[in-house]
Design a protein around this motif. Sequence first.
Motif, PDB file in Angstrom:
ATOM      1  N   LEU A  29       2.634 -18.005 -38.724  1.00  0.00           N
ATOM      2  CA  LEU A  29       3.884 -18.743 -38.532  1.00  0.00           C
ATOM      3  C   LEU A  29       4.998 -17.830 -38.061  1.00  0.00           C
ATOM      4  N   LEU A  67       4.651 -16.696 -34.512  1.00  0.00           N
ATOM      5  CA  LEU A  67       5.071 -17.700 -33.537  1.00  0.00           C
ATOM      6  C   LEU A  67       6.585 -17.739 -33.465  1.00  0.00           C
ATOM      7  N   CYS A 115      15.307 -13.827 -22.404  1.00  0.00           N
ATOM      8  CA  CYS A 115      15.485 -14.447 -21.105  1.00  0.00           C
ATOM      9  C   CYS A 115      16.955 -14.609 -20.787  1.00  0.00           C
ATOM     10  N   GLY A 134      18.956 -17.981 -15.450  1.00  0.00           N
ATOM     11  CA  GLY A 134      19.775 -19.174 -15.383  1.00  0.00           C
ATOM     12  C   GLY A 134      19.095 -20.353 -16.032  1.00  0.00           C
ATOM     13  N   SER A 135      19.741 -21.496 -15.967  1.00  0.00           N
ATOM     14  CA  SER A 135      19.148 -22.675 -16.557  1.00  0.00           C
ATOM     15  C   SER A 135      18.483 -23.511 -15.469  1.00  0.00           C
ATOM     16  N   VAL A 136      17.583 -24.360 -15.935  1.00  0.00           N
ATOM     17  CA  VAL A 136      16.812 -25.178 -15.000  1.00  0.00           C
ATOM     18  C   VAL A 136      17.731 -26.106 -14.226  1.00  0.00           C
ATOM     19  N   GLN A 178      19.537 -24.439 -11.353  1.00  0.00           N
ATOM     20  CA  GLN A 178      18.629 -24.210 -10.230  1.00  0.00           C
ATOM     21  C   GLN A 178      18.371 -25.522  -9.479  1.00  0.00           C
ATOM     22  N   THR A 179      18.222 -26.631 -10.252  1.00  0.00           N
ATOM     23  CA  THR A 179      17.996 -27.928  -9.622  1.00  0.00           C
ATOM     24  C   THR A 179      19.155 -28.297  -8.709  1.00  0.00           C
ATOM     25  N   ASN A 215      19.115 -26.242  -5.592  1.00  0.00           N
ATOM     26  CA  ASN A 215      18.110 -26.746  -4.662  1.00  0.00           C
ATOM     27  C   ASN A 215      18.610 -27.984  -3.932  1.00  0.00           C
ATOM     28  N   PRO A 223      13.116 -27.041  -9.963  1.00  0.00           N
ATOM     29  CA  PRO A 223      12.375 -25.826  -9.639  1.00  0.00           C
ATOM     30  C   PRO A 223      11.121 -25.664 -10.493  1.00  0.00           C
ATOM     31  N   LEU A 266       6.532 -21.911 -21.266  1.00  0.00           N
ATOM     32  CA  LEU A 266       6.660 -21.625 -22.689  1.00  0.00           C
ATOM     33  C   LEU A 266       6.277 -22.849 -23.520  1.00  0.00           C
ATOM     34  N   TYR A 284      -4.727 -24.571 -32.931  1.00  0.00           N
ATOM     35  CA  TYR A 284      -4.716 -24.482 -34.384  1.00  0.00           C
ATOM     36  C   TYR A 284      -5.146 -25.798 -35.017  1.00  0.00           C
ATOM     37  N   LEU A 323       4.823 -27.260 -38.083  1.00  0.00           N
ATOM     38  CA  LEU A 323       4.664 -26.388 -36.926  1.00  0.00           C
ATOM     39  C   LEU A 323       5.120 -27.082 -35.644  1.00  0.00           C
ATOM     40  N   PRO A 343       8.786 -25.726 -34.199  1.00  0.00           N
ATOM     41  CA  PRO A 343       8.888 -24.676 -33.171  1.00  0.00           C
ATOM     42  C   PRO A 343       8.317 -25.112 -31.826  1.00  0.00           C
ATOM     43  N   TYR A 381      13.290 -25.730 -24.854  1.00  0.00           N
ATOM     44  CA  TYR A 381      13.829 -24.538 -24.218  1.00  0.00           C
ATOM     45  C   TYR A 381      13.217 -24.340 -22.832  1.00  0.00           C
ATOM     46  N   SER A 382      11.905 -24.721 -22.713  1.00  0.00           N
ATOM     47  CA  SER A 382      11.242 -24.526 -21.430  1.00  0.00           C
ATOM     48  C   SER A 382      11.754 -25.528 -20.400  1.00  0.00           C
ATOM     49  N   ARG A 383      12.437 -26.556 -20.842  1.00  0.00           N
ATOM     50  CA  ARG A 383      13.052 -27.487 -19.900  1.00  0.00           C
ATOM     51  C   ARG A 383      14.474 -27.057 -19.563  1.00  0.00           C
ATOM     52  N   TYR A 384      14.971 -26.107 -20.370  1.00  0.00           N
ATOM     53  CA  TYR A 384      16.359 -25.727 -20.199  1.00  0.00           C
ATOM     54  C   TYR A 384      16.505 -24.407 -19.431  1.00  0.00           C
ATOM     55  N   ALA A 385      15.811 -23.364 -19.894  1.00  0.00           N
ATOM     56  CA  ALA A 385      16.028 -22.031 -19.311  1.00  0.00           C
ATOM     57  C   ALA A 385      14.996 -21.755 -18.227  1.00  0.00           C
ATOM     58  N   ILE A 386      15.446 -21.214 -17.146  1.00  0.00           N
ATOM     59  CA  ILE A 386      14.572 -21.043 -15.988  1.00  0.00           C
ATOM     60  C   ILE A 386      13.443 -20.060 -16.278  1.00  0.00           C
ATOM     61  N   ASP A 387      13.724 -19.025 -17.094  1.00  0.00           N
ATOM     62  CA  ASP A 387      12.692 -18.043 -17.367  1.00  0.00           C
ATOM     63  C   ASP A 387      11.598 -18.575 -18.289  1.00  0.00           C
ATOM     64  N   ALA A 388      11.953 -19.603 -19.068  1.00  0.00           N
ATOM     65  CA  ALA A 388      10.935 -20.222 -19.918  1.00  0.00           C
ATOM     66  C   ALA A 388      10.221 -21.330 -19.166  1.00  0.00           C
ATOM     67  N   ALA A 389      10.778 -21.722 -18.034  1.00  0.00           N
ATOM     68  CA  ALA A 389      10.189 -22.811 -17.253  1.00  0.00           C
ATOM     69  C   ALA A 389       9.233 -22.268 -16.206  1.00  0.00           C
TER      70      ALA A 389
END
Lengths: 327, 658, 357
Positions: free
Chosen positions: A11, A14, A25, A28-30, A33-34, A37, B104, B111, B122, B356, B359, B366-374
């Motif tokens: 846990l 993770l 990170c 920038g934010s998604v 970027q959108t 574009n 993008p 992530l 798991y 679980l 998280p 977060y992966s929808r928000y930050a470009i590096d996680a996307a």
Amino acid sequence: MLDPIKRRAGLSALAAAALLALTACGGGSVSEQTEANEEQAAAAGGDCGEFNILVHPWVGYTADAYVVGHVAEEELGCTVNYVELKEGGPSYQALASGDGDVILEEWSHQAELEAAVADGTAVDLGSMGAVGIIGWYVPGWLAEEHPEVLNWENLNDFADEFRTSESGNQGQFLGSDPTYTQYDEAIIKNLGLNFKVVFSGGETATVEAFEKAQKNKEWLLGYFWEPHYIHAEIPFARVELPPYEEGCDKNKAEVDCDYAETELKKVASKEFMDSGSPAASLVEKWTLSNEDQNQIAAYITADGMSPEDAAAKWVEDNPDKVEAWLG
Amino acid sequence: MATATVARPVEPGAAPPPPPEPRRVPRWVWALVVLGLWILVWSFTRGDDTLFVSGTEQTDLHERITDIADGLGGSAITGVIADGINAIVETLQGLISTPEAPRPAPQIGWLGVVAIATWVGYAVASWRIALLVAASFVSFGLFGFWEDSMDLLIVTLVSVFFAVLIGFPVAIAIGLSRTASRIVTPVLDLLQTMPTFVYLMFVFILFGIGAPNAVVCTVAYALPPIVRIAGFGIRDVSPAAIEATDSLGQTTWQRLWKVQVPMARRTIILGLNQTILAALSIAIIAGYVNGPGLGKPVLSALTQNNFGAGLVPGLLIVVMGIMLDRTTTAASERSERVARGGGEDPRRRRIVLGSLLVPVAVAVWYSRYAIDAAVFPSNDLASSVASRANDWMESITSALDGPSGAFKDAVTYGLLNPLQSLLAESPWWLAYAGLLALSLVVGGLRALVPAVVGLTGIYLLDLWNDTMVVLNMTIVATALVMVLALVFGVWMARSRRVDLIVRPTLDAGQTIPAFVYLIPVLALFGPTRFTAIVAGIIYAAPAAIKLVADGVRGVGETVVEAGRSTGSTTWQEITKVQLPMAKGSLVLATNQGLLYVLAMVVIGGLVGAGALGYDVVYALAHADYAGKGAAAGFSIVLLGILIDRVMRAAADRAGPGR
Amino acid sequence: MTQTVPPTTPVATERVAGDPALSVQGLWKIFGPRAERIIGTPDAELSRAELKRKTGCVVGVKDVSFDVAPGEVFVVMGLSGSGKSTLVRMLTRLIEPTAGTVEIGGQDITKAPDSRLRELRRKHVSMVFQHFGLLPHRKVVDNVSYGLEIRGEKKAARRERAMRMIELVGLSGYDQSYPDQLSGGMQQRVGLARALANDPELLLFDEPFSALDPLIRRDMQNEVVRLHRELGKTMVFITHDLQEALKLGDRILIMRDGQIVQVGRPDEVVARPADDYVREFVSDVPKSHVLTLRWVMRPVDDQVAPDTPVLPCDTVVREAARVVLDHNGPVLVAEGDRVVGMVDDDDILRVVVAEER
């Protein structure tokens, strides 16, 4: 069954990973970027939408496709899809079904092209700028040490030297990818040459064979063509066949002359050309010379760049040429 | 020895010993006689009636098949199916792999996908598996193939879904009815032996290109394992349990769902596992018709002659294979344990899983928000690995250049050419008679029908000569495979340590797509039949080696001990005890080796081996040769089934372990 | 071979008084192609081996008839291959008979439609098998309640009944175990509980204890005796073990090559074997444990002393031995109030000594 300690460890691992990702990170934010574009697409003048470029399996073509694709993406705001297919039948079917919009480098397949134009699914856009030269080639070292082989009339004298494990008691002629236009069996028969065509099966196999022959000074005679990036890496020499005359290749079984120089063509789907997409006008104006294509291909193969990077680099270095396509 | 032996009673009442069998001429003598006669007739008739058809020729039959194929066209139904598959695949792609402009990134960034996949790992298995899943997914992104990997995963899982949807009812049918089994088995044989390129061609005519083609081909290829293995499991359920529950008055339906399916559960899951791996192995080839996935970079690396660039996605395919295999296996073991009341308290587990999810949800958000996680941050790991692999390959190929050429020539001139000249330069009727006679010698009377049907079918398909060339390559490649299998198999069986080291390599060799290693093999051996043979060996040897290793190890320890007690040397122990007793596995290994080699025939068409492989590849590009390509495909199928049946008949005659 | 021979009459059919719980009439099973055509032809008279050679068919059960009275324990005994397992399976058509009728509770089941047959198996007849036939993926309690489940009973009801059955067979506390966690004997108790859960009138046992060790086998036999006493079900019990047959059976049917050799009470079978086959079979049986005075007594002669003890004729020889040997002179044997014979020391010793040889 898992003991609680292990689970807690998992846990926290993770959680730590997630935290690390959150803090590390800085990008920038998604949504930013959108928006960027969207602005770019709007600035490029509108609604290009999807643009499907058919990609045939040789590096020169890859160079064509990614240059056009790069410009369409950056300048016109298109969503470019690279549709990888064998040339010939599959490509024309893709044009008809709408899975593909353009063929950027058509070497022959006259029958398929004419049929597609006749039933109104494809448009012949004429030359793409490069000229295809198909012919019989030997590695450079051989041309230097035995210049006699460069004339077809002397080939029979050397048939023994060209013999391999695959050609029995004749000399070997290395044919290429089964999908390419080849009349070598007919030429050999009609010129009375003591050779047997052994098909390499593909571009890779042919290139490997010529590289190896040059390196180890092996005797090799085979089908090859220009433009091709490998000409920049190893020397080739072309064997002189009876010169091409109009119509000497008309009957496939009776060809006894060299290959014609081919004007490489652009072909597009009718529906795409009628759609008014800005990409359609780009394709119409686009051309690429043999040298330019070889240059981009060399970026990809010799320098190991990705096709995207290679195209971007060339576009950056040649703004005037690109300008002409967009004008 | 002229003295008569007096029979002594062994034990009172024992049956008298069977009368000594009349000394029969051993089989290999008959085989030599057949070969001798063949060579004799061949020396007079060599080159007559060989039925040679050149690469660009085709016969009326081929043209007629082409017309039929054209007639099939894309119908309304196939159009609907193609659209349906496209819709499913594109939705999933939009979710996790392909960004939809102007966004993008896909809906869920890397992530988020990693978090979900880890959670699933798991939930269905264990923490260990969750870690494996997480590491695998991260490696997809780290090496720069996130999108292609997700595409391959999507195509594989969608195909497996349909394969199970279609395959499970069929498995039940063949599990319950012998008649159904008899009807379905040849169809499965056909599906499994038909070269994928031939599927591609027909599926292309019916369903066009891209995802629908990839899914349909993959389903067709992945169907047989689930049908065969699950069907076997259902048929194999203990009759005692069925009878006992029948006696309580259950209906057929109750018997199926409460007794047969639950009791066959483990076997069914094994079938599912095999189906997943088959789907993964074939999804690559669909790259030829723009099927989404890791096949595309592998194929374009091949056209660019860039070994390293193909190796990286090729190894990622291996990673995905290992991940899916271990996950399904562990999931089945876990569910077995849970069904048996093992594992932890279900309520507590539900709470852990639920908590679980928090998280996971954070990661998705977060992966929808930050470009590096996307979008996975790019790096040059892949290209540095690729260039290092290229250097490495360069040095190896140049070091081996001389010996490899000598070896190639030795095999080609010593084995390949003479045999080919006998098979392919004999008149067809002579080769037909010779092969039929050899089949009978090897397989006995049971081989008669398959041999006649197979050979006649090949004759009728008008590609006799090409098929003989392929048969020749298949025989030579299989012989080399068996040499490797004997050496490594025995070595692995006798040493645990060697087994531990070699086995994972073999697994990787089986999973990595052939297109990856074609480049170095080409560099070593050039475009020749031998290159095709080497590709066949790399693909076929792992399976054969494993079968031999398991077979030899399966020889009872007591027998080996008994042999050892008589003071036999290691060599005697291997040749006189272990190998003869493992004869059944040796025959099986040879059979599997042959079929695997045959599966690589079409690939041979890409590296200069010509013959049927060339016909298929040529047809894929020239629509007017579709008929010839199909005929070539069916010739391969007939050859495969012929070899399989004759070998099986031979194995049955040899008897288990005799 | 032109003459036609009528089907053989059974060697020994013992009918029971009143309505039988189970009645079997002229039952045949021939395995092989077109088996039904053989019955009634001269071929049916051929021996097994000859028939096999001539037609390729194998006779499993050959023209068997018998009745079983309500509450009786009826044992079918024979060696392997004698057709006894085929016979018991035909009683509920787990194997379809080739010819003949089986009546259970007065209804002919050989012609019953599938639904009727299921009804019969669900409510009226249950079976216990040699290899248990338990479902490895179900707990003990779910195995026991399986029959109730498939006949659609509510979960609570079937669980409650299953728990009672588990208790009845002495497995309390094991209801949540899986079959492979139990010993062979315990597994067969589960099989027994499953059969009892349906509350059938007729219980069939197919060599239920052959796979168990001797000690456990004896326990299980006692268990059956106890259950029979407590529940009073009609039972048909298949075995290859003569001791078991003698211990459990009210009557014994001996089979050989698919045919009935003899039907009778245990003491009858031991005392009057129908042929050499049965004689060979019973030769090892300790006769003093089985034979009753009925089988050793002589007619009464006149010189019986007035104070002579009287023993019932059902007394087993072994139990009578002490009384007879202690008494000086013969002892009287009575059936009910009526004196039917007498035995002396010699009569007893002949039985006991014969065993010792």
